[in-house]
Write a protein that holds these residues in place. Structure first.
Motif, short mmCIF file in Angstrom:
data_model
loop_
_atom_site.label_atom_id
_atom_site.label_comp_id
_atom_site.label_asym_id
_atom_site.label_seq_id
_atom_site.Cartn_x
_atom_site.Cartn_y
_atom_site.Cartn_z
N GLN A 9 70.14 179.01 109.06
CA GLN A 9 69.33 179.57 110.17
C GLN A 9 69.28 181.43 110.12
O GLN A 9 67.53 181.31 110.38
CB GLN A 9 70.39 179.39 111.80
CG GLN A 9 68.74 179.58 112.35
CD GLN A 9 69.80 179.57 114.02
OE1 GLN A 9 70.91 178.09 114.34
NE2 GLN A 9 68.89 179.69 114.91
N PHE A 10 70.56 181.75 109.86
CA PHE A 10 69.74 183.10 108.98
C PHE A 10 70.84 183.86 108.44
O PHE A 10 71.81 183.70 108.53
CB PHE A 10 69.71 184.35 111.01
CG PHE A 10 70.81 183.82 112.03
CD1 PHE A 10 71.49 185.45 112.26
CD2 PHE A 10 70.97 183.41 112.82
CE1 PHE A 10 72.38 185.20 112.84
CE2 PHE A 10 71.47 183.41 113.18
CZ PHE A 10 72.50 184.16 113.82
N VAL A 11 71.51 185.07 107.91
CA VAL A 11 71.70 185.41 106.93
C VAL A 11 71.86 187.22 108.05
O VAL A 11 70.89 187.76 107.72
CB VAL A 11 71.38 186.04 105.76
CG1 VAL A 11 72.43 186.55 104.89
CG2 VAL A 11 71.26 184.27 105.31
N LEU A 12 73.24 187.79 107.59
CA LEU A 12 73.91 188.53 108.32
C LEU A 12 74.11 189.73 106.85
O LEU A 12 75.36 189.11 106.49
CB LEU A 12 74.63 188.89 109.23
CG LEU A 12 74.77 188.12 110.43
CD1 LEU A 12 75.75 188.09 111.17
CD2 LEU A 12 73.41 188.41 111.61
N ARG A 13 72.99 190.55 106.69
CA ARG A 13 73.51 191.37 105.42
C ARG A 13 73.90 192.89 106.37
O ARG A 13 73.63 193.71 107.00
CB ARG A 13 72.70 191.91 104.45
CG ARG A 13 72.33 190.27 104.00
CD ARG A 13 70.86 190.54 102.73
NE ARG A 13 71.01 189.36 101.99
CZ ARG A 13 69.67 188.32 102.92
NH1 ARG A 13 69.29 188.67 104.48
NH2 ARG A 13 69.56 187.61 102.01
N GLY A 14 75.21 193.73 105.56
CA GLY A 14 74.61 194.99 106.12
C GLY A 14 76.89 195.25 105.81
O GLY A 14 76.62 196.42 106.52
#
Length: 328
Positions: A9-14
């Motif tokens: 659904q979404f990807v978290l980067r960082g």
């Protein structure tokens, strides 16, 4: 014909480093913001706002040593984290604070994540691998009082504890601990008596992860080999092999059963997240997004099934977030 697997659904980067642990805090009523806590190899804990999909806060309490476990304690303002700096930290996050209020020195150098169980309002039991290689220590929190140390029988040769799961058979009953060991066995311990009730050899290799469904008295474990082991607990408190499931590729980092006990997810060394039906262990989906080993999986506890999510963290420094509820 089976449906193709969904995209995240979404990807978290960082995070800036491999992600080793994930924990949702999404059960609060509106206007509570749903959060996801992640722990990384660089020692940071990131608090992700799932509405903005950005980091709200970055916590640094483990001396840049890898964070292997994060759990909330009765709400998103109190957090427990465990790092490879041999410390378990208790955090106060209320009203924008980011302070460590207390810590426990574990003296354990392995990868074994601690396990938490709430036993009363404001009181928890915590199981953690102890300084002595084969032992598990049980503490009460927040007092840090030692409850007992679980020591295998002389000559048992279990090796180090690799994964722990505290649970309570029913409200008011004695807490018990399931521990997976280096020799491939799972042991059931009576915490108040400090005594092993049952031992079952489930794997040829160290048990990397396990989870347990106390309603069905059935658990599952994975190791570095190609087998998931499903085992049950009878009324005499004996563990028995229920069935095994052969995997295509070896290596399971993490296993978690969804809170509604309908499905489970595994994080694989082959980069993939696998979804199974819990009742018959029917393979439902293979989520193929990550480009390096998947280290952890976590289900959210949203009150509405439609909103519930699955998150996976990987060595590729990304967190994939999936909505798989329409498919299950």
């Amino acid at each position: 014909m089976a449906l193709p697997p969904p995209d995240p659904q979404f990807v978290l980067r960082g995070t800036g480093a491999a992600v080793h642990t994930l924990h949702f805090s999404c059960g609060g009523p509106e206007p509570d913001i749903p959060l996801l806590f992640s722990g990384s190899e660089n020692g940071f804990i990131h608090v992700w706002n799932l509405k903005t999909r950005r980091v709200d806060t970055a916590l640094d309490g483990h001396g840049r040593k890898s964070v292997c476990c994060v759990k909330t304690m009765g709400g998103k303002d109190r957090l427990l984290s465990q790092g490879r700096d041999q410390r378990i930290c208790l955090w106060d996050l209320a009203e924008g604070r980011t302070s460590v209020t207390d810590s426990v020195f574990t003296e354990h150098v392995g990868f074994c994540r601690c396990s938490l169980l709430q036993v009363a309002q404001g009181r928890w039991l915590m199981a953690m691998a102890a300084r002595s290689l084969e032992e598990v220590q049980i503490l009460e929190l927040p007092s840090k009082t030692s409850v007992c140390t679980l020591k295998p029988e002389v000559g048992a040769k279990l090796g180090m504890p690799m994964c722990l799961k505290l649970w309570q058979p029913s409200c008011g009953s004695q807490p018990v601990l399931l521990a997976g060991y280096e020799d491939g066995s799972v042991v059931l311990w009576n915490v108040s008596m400090g005594k092993a009730l049952s031992r079952l050899i489930c794997h040829q290799e160290p048990v990397m992860s396990l989870d347990f469904d106390s309603e069905k008295a059935k658990g599952i474990s994975g190791s570095s080999e190609k087998v998931l082991s499903i085992w049950s607990l009878n009324e005499q408190q004996n563990l028995q092999v229920y069935k095994t499931h052969e995997l295509i590729n070896a290596g399971i980092s993490d296993i978690t059963i969804r809170p509604d006990k309908k499905i489970l997810a595994t994080a694989g060394w082959d980069h993939r997240i696998r979804i199974f039906g819990w009742k018959k262990l029917k393979p439902l989906a293979v989520l193929d997004y990550h480009t390096a080993a998947a280290h952890c999986v976590s289900f959210s506890e949203h009150s509405s099934p439609r909103d519930r999510l699955l998150a996976a963290g990987s060595r590729d420094q990304r967190i994939s977030v999936w909505s798989i509820y329409a498919q299950t």
